[in-house]
Design an enzyme around this catalytic site. Sequence first.
Site, PDB file in Angstrom:
ATOM      1  N   LYS A 275      -4.637 -27.728  64.895  1.00 35.14           N
ATOM      2  CA  LYS A 275      -6.031 -28.042  65.246  1.00 35.14           C
ATOM      3  C   LYS A 275      -6.689 -28.799  64.093  1.00 35.14           C
ATOM      4  O   LYS A 275      -6.733 -28.319  62.969  1.00 35.14           O
ATOM      5  CB  LYS A 275      -6.802 -26.746  65.543  1.00 35.14           C
ATOM      6  CG  LYS A 275      -8.315 -26.946  65.720  1.00 35.14           C
ATOM      7  CD  LYS A 275      -9.034 -25.633  66.067  1.00 35.14           C
ATOM      8  CE  LYS A 275     -10.555 -25.806  66.050  1.00 35.14           C
ATOM      9  NZ  LYS A 275     -11.283 -24.549  66.316  1.00 35.14           N
ATOM     10  N   ASP A 280     -16.914 -28.423  62.640  1.00 31.06           N
ATOM     11  CA  ASP A 280     -17.276 -27.762  63.899  1.00 31.06           C
ATOM     12  C   ASP A 280     -18.709 -27.237  63.821  1.00 31.06           C
ATOM     13  O   ASP A 280     -18.962 -26.179  63.256  1.00 31.06           O
ATOM     14  CB  ASP A 280     -16.293 -26.616  64.183  1.00 31.06           C
ATOM     15  CG  ASP A 280     -16.609 -25.895  65.493  1.00 31.06           C
ATOM     16  OD1 ASP A 280     -17.435 -26.412  66.271  1.00 31.06           O
ATOM     17  OD2 ASP A 280     -15.997 -24.833  65.730  1.00 31.06           O
ATOM     18  N   LYS A 287     -23.843 -23.519  66.240  1.00 30.66           N
ATOM     19  CA  LYS A 287     -23.594 -22.346  65.404  1.00 30.66           C
ATOM     20  C   LYS A 287     -24.809 -22.056  64.528  1.00 30.66           C
ATOM     21  O   LYS A 287     -25.569 -22.967  64.214  1.00 30.66           O
ATOM     22  CB  LYS A 287     -22.396 -22.622  64.476  1.00 30.66           C
ATOM     23  CG  LYS A 287     -21.069 -22.650  65.168  1.00 30.66           C
ATOM     24  CD  LYS A 287     -19.945 -22.867  64.161  1.00 30.66           C
ATOM     25  CE  LYS A 287     -18.592 -22.878  64.843  1.00 30.66           C
ATOM     26  NZ  LYS A 287     -18.204 -21.599  65.440  1.00 30.66           N
ATOM     27  N   ASP A 298     -12.251 -26.129  59.616  1.00 28.87           N
ATOM     28  CA  ASP A 298     -11.738 -25.998  60.980  1.00 28.87           C
ATOM     29  C   ASP A 298     -10.565 -26.951  61.261  1.00 28.87           C
ATOM     30  O   ASP A 298     -10.076 -27.033  62.383  1.00 28.87           O
ATOM     31  CB  ASP A 298     -12.879 -26.225  61.987  1.00 28.87           C
ATOM     32  CG  ASP A 298     -12.700 -25.432  63.271  1.00 28.87           C
ATOM     33  OD1 ASP A 298     -11.896 -24.475  63.274  1.00 28.87           O
ATOM     34  OD2 ASP A 298     -13.361 -25.773  64.264  1.00 28.87           O
ATOM     35  N   ASP A 357     -18.764 -24.659  71.877  1.00 31.59           N
ATOM     36  CA  ASP A 357     -18.190 -24.200  70.613  1.00 31.59           C
ATOM     37  C   ASP A 357     -16.731 -23.745  70.786  1.00 31.59           C
ATOM     38  O   ASP A 357     -16.032 -23.520  69.804  1.00 31.59           O
ATOM     39  CB  ASP A 357     -19.046 -23.065  70.043  1.00 31.59           C
ATOM     40  CG  ASP A 357     -18.797 -22.824  68.568  1.00 31.59           C
ATOM     41  OD1 ASP A 357     -18.092 -23.648  67.950  1.00 31.59           O
ATOM     42  OD2 ASP A 357     -19.324 -21.821  68.045  1.00 31.59           O
ATOM     43  N   GLU A 359     -14.200 -25.447  71.337  1.00 27.23           N
ATOM     44  CA  GLU A 359     -13.691 -26.821  71.396  1.00 27.23           C
ATOM     45  C   GLU A 359     -12.238 -26.924  70.949  1.00 27.23           C
ATOM     46  O   GLU A 359     -11.549 -27.865  71.321  1.00 27.23           O
ATOM     47  CB  GLU A 359     -14.567 -27.733  70.520  1.00 27.23           C
ATOM     48  CG  GLU A 359     -14.203 -27.802  69.024  1.00 27.23           C
ATOM     49  CD  GLU A 359     -14.328 -26.471  68.305  1.00 27.23           C
ATOM     50  OE1 GLU A 359     -15.053 -25.588  68.805  1.00 27.23           O
ATOM     51  OE2 GLU A 359     -13.692 -26.300  67.243  1.00 27.23           O
ATOM     52  N   ARG A 361      -9.580 -25.196  71.705  1.00 28.96           N
ATOM     53  CA  ARG A 361      -8.644 -25.151  72.841  1.00 28.96           C
ATOM     54  C   ARG A 361      -8.719 -26.435  73.678  1.00 28.96           C
ATOM     55  O   ARG A 361      -7.741 -26.824  74.307  1.00 28.96           O
ATOM     56  CB  ARG A 361      -8.935 -23.894  73.683  1.00 28.96           C
ATOM     57  CG  ARG A 361     -10.327 -23.849  74.247  1.00 28.96           C
ATOM     58  CD  ARG A 361     -10.743 -22.446  74.690  1.00 28.96           C
ATOM     59  NE  ARG A 361     -11.216 -21.630  73.562  1.00 28.96           N
ATOM     60  CZ  ARG A 361     -11.626 -20.372  73.678  1.00 28.96           C
ATOM     61  NH1 ARG A 361     -11.605 -19.766  74.848  1.00 28.96           N
ATOM     62  NH2 ARG A 361     -12.044 -19.696  72.620  1.00 28.96           N
TER      63      ARG A 361
HETATM   64  N1  BES Z   1     -13.692 -22.817  64.743  1.00 29.51           N
HETATM   65  C1  BES Z   1     -14.232 -21.768  65.509  1.00 29.51           C
HETATM   66  C2  BES Z   1     -13.571 -20.427  65.229  1.00 29.51           C
HETATM   67  C3  BES Z   1     -14.035 -19.727  63.988  1.00 29.51           C
HETATM   68  C4  BES Z   1     -15.269 -19.144  63.926  1.00 29.51           C
HETATM   69  C5  BES Z   1     -13.183 -19.592  62.916  1.00 29.51           C
HETATM   70  C6  BES Z   1     -15.669 -18.457  62.788  1.00 29.51           C
HETATM   71  C7  BES Z   1     -13.558 -18.893  61.792  1.00 29.51           C
HETATM   72  C8  BES Z   1     -14.807 -18.326  61.726  1.00 29.51           C
HETATM   73  C9  BES Z   1     -14.042 -22.055  67.002  1.00 29.51           C
HETATM   74  O1  BES Z   1     -14.127 -23.381  67.365  1.00 29.51           O
HETATM   75  C10 BES Z   1     -15.144 -21.342  67.703  1.00 29.51           C
HETATM   76  O2  BES Z   1     -16.270 -21.685  67.473  1.00 29.51           O
HETATM   77  N2  BES Z   1     -14.806 -20.370  68.528  1.00 29.51           N
HETATM   78  C11 BES Z   1     -15.786 -19.612  69.230  1.00 29.51           C
HETATM   79  C12 BES Z   1     -15.262 -19.345  70.610  1.00 29.51           C
HETATM   80  C13 BES Z   1     -16.270 -18.722  71.522  1.00 29.51           C
HETATM   81  C14 BES Z   1     -17.402 -19.687  71.825  1.00 29.51           C
HETATM   82  C15 BES Z   1     -15.582 -18.311  72.799  1.00 29.51           C
HETATM   83  C16 BES Z   1     -16.019 -18.310  68.471  1.00 29.51           C
HETATM   84  O3  BES Z   1     -15.054 -17.729  67.980  1.00 29.51           O
HETATM   85  O4  BES Z   1     -17.159 -17.911  68.346  1.00 29.51           O
HETATM   86 ZN    ZN Z   2     -13.591 -24.733  65.955  1.00 28.95          ZN
HETATM   87 MN    MN Z   3     -16.098 -23.994  67.696  1.00 25.93          MN
END
Ligand code: BES
Ligand code: ZN
Ligand code: MN
Length: 503
Positions: A275, A280, A287, A298, A357, A359, A361
């Site tokens: 990825k 992000d 966020k 990210d 968010d 994104e 996947r």
């Molecule tokens: N890059 C983030 C995952 C992440 C968040 C990694 C915090 C480390 C710390 C990913 O893109 C993301 O934002 N995932 C969301 C998914 C949710 C919206 C289903 C998450 O984990 O909040």
């Molecule tokens: Zn992300």
């Molecule tokens: Mn995200």
Amino acid sequence: MEFSTNTSVSIHQVKTAALAVGIFTEGVLSPAADVIDRASHGAIRAVMKTEFTGKANSTLVLRNLPGVAAARVVLVGLGKQAEYTARIHARAEHAFVSACVSARVAEATTTLAAIACPGSTVTDRARDAAAAACEATYHYEATFGKPDADARPKLKKLSLMLARSESAAAELGLSQGSALGEGVSMARTLGNLPGNICTPTYLGETAKKLGREFKSIKVTVLDGKQIAALGMGSFLSVSKGSDQPPRFIVMHYKGKTPAKTPAKAKAGPIVLVGKGITFDSGGISIKPAGTMDEMKFDMCGAASVLGTFRALAELGLPGEVVGLIPTCENLINGSANKPGDVVTSMSGQTIEILNTDAEGRLILCDALTYAERFKPSAVIDIATLTGACVTALGSVNSGLFSQDDALAEAILKAGKQSGDPAWRMPLEDAYQVQLKSNFADMANIGGPPAGAVTAACFLSRFAKAYRWAHLDIAGTAWKGGAVKGSTGRPVPLLLQFLLNQSV
Ligand code: BES
Ligand code: ZN
Ligand code: MN
């Protein structure tokens, strides 16, 4: 960093700025420590009565010992002898090198790798020593206007003392550890670079540079038009919210000889998918500001693929490995994805974006479909995918998801061997219902329960054509707070996995 072996028998006569000797608790000296103690008329046993107990990770520097040529002897605690492991050895080498960095010496010698420990070979221990030394001397200064020369580690050479009969095995381990160290450092620096420098274009250029440096890696970097021509509508939907153009990086490594595989199986390449979200923001589902800066990390999955390729090529491992990196930013301009938008992936499956968010996947699914063309023997994707994985496993284990038990076991084993562990998480069809959408083939989120699992479930829908595993490195790829910075994980796990395939 330069590594060598030293097979001289008289440890006390070795001229070096710092010499590591191991001490267990309960007054047990390693053979090298015993030699130094005798040569110095009991200097080591004397301090063991008072300030040094041999606790794991502790060090004590003794200078100018009589009868000893080394300028400093560094006592390194190894804990209880009965509980000694390869991991404790690796941490001890790290503690020694850190002490050498503090003492600002340019060269050092360790006797720790000569101490046998259960389940590890000399090659393993030499590899761990070299990798730990690279780790402990890593230094980031790319974006300081006035780099602090005093903060730059001076240590440039590490020598391992061992029996002559072990030196060939140790040399092999040193080359592996050195290549691993370079790969980890590369991944760390890419992770640490800010989002305004480490853009998708920058990652593409970095891959091309690797291709120029190593003849064994062929690199192709696709631009937005080419990505569109492939039909990667899901990936592109994320990238169009940003002014930075996306890139799809394809790296193809071919070793001089094929990997050893069972006679019948004509095995295809192993494909690593990383990825590469270079920042992000969350998009419209934005966020919170607090630690949003950390979302420059990210792209650590992408960085781990690049770092692993560097190590792979440096070592010239046998076999064939493909690296795929979808890379873009997740930002918020007028063309950005909106909650409720439906996009069409390269596989033809449609996706309702309920949360912009989620994104990672969305970009990975198209890369997983692209991977089919290589007829891979296995595909592993590596992604800072979910905050839920951080909640589940913290910063100790990466989350491992796979429906293939043999592949999962091989990855878990590589993680244990390299001190870069993963923990297997469930991935069952019963979770798939959470991705149901009223307006598309699937939604991109599955609600709060089991967030790391539903993310993996989403990816599984695009990875049906081959053996596949997913590593969620959201908790392990970087550290926050005062020690904020990239860890380079899971390069050690990935390289170990590939090393295990090749022997
Ligand atoms: N890059 C983030 C995952 C992440 C968040 C990694 C915090 C480390 C710390 C990913 O893109 C993301 O934002 N995932 C969301 C998914 C949710 C919206 C289903 C998450 O984990 O909040
Ligand atoms: Zn992300
Ligand atoms: Mn995200």
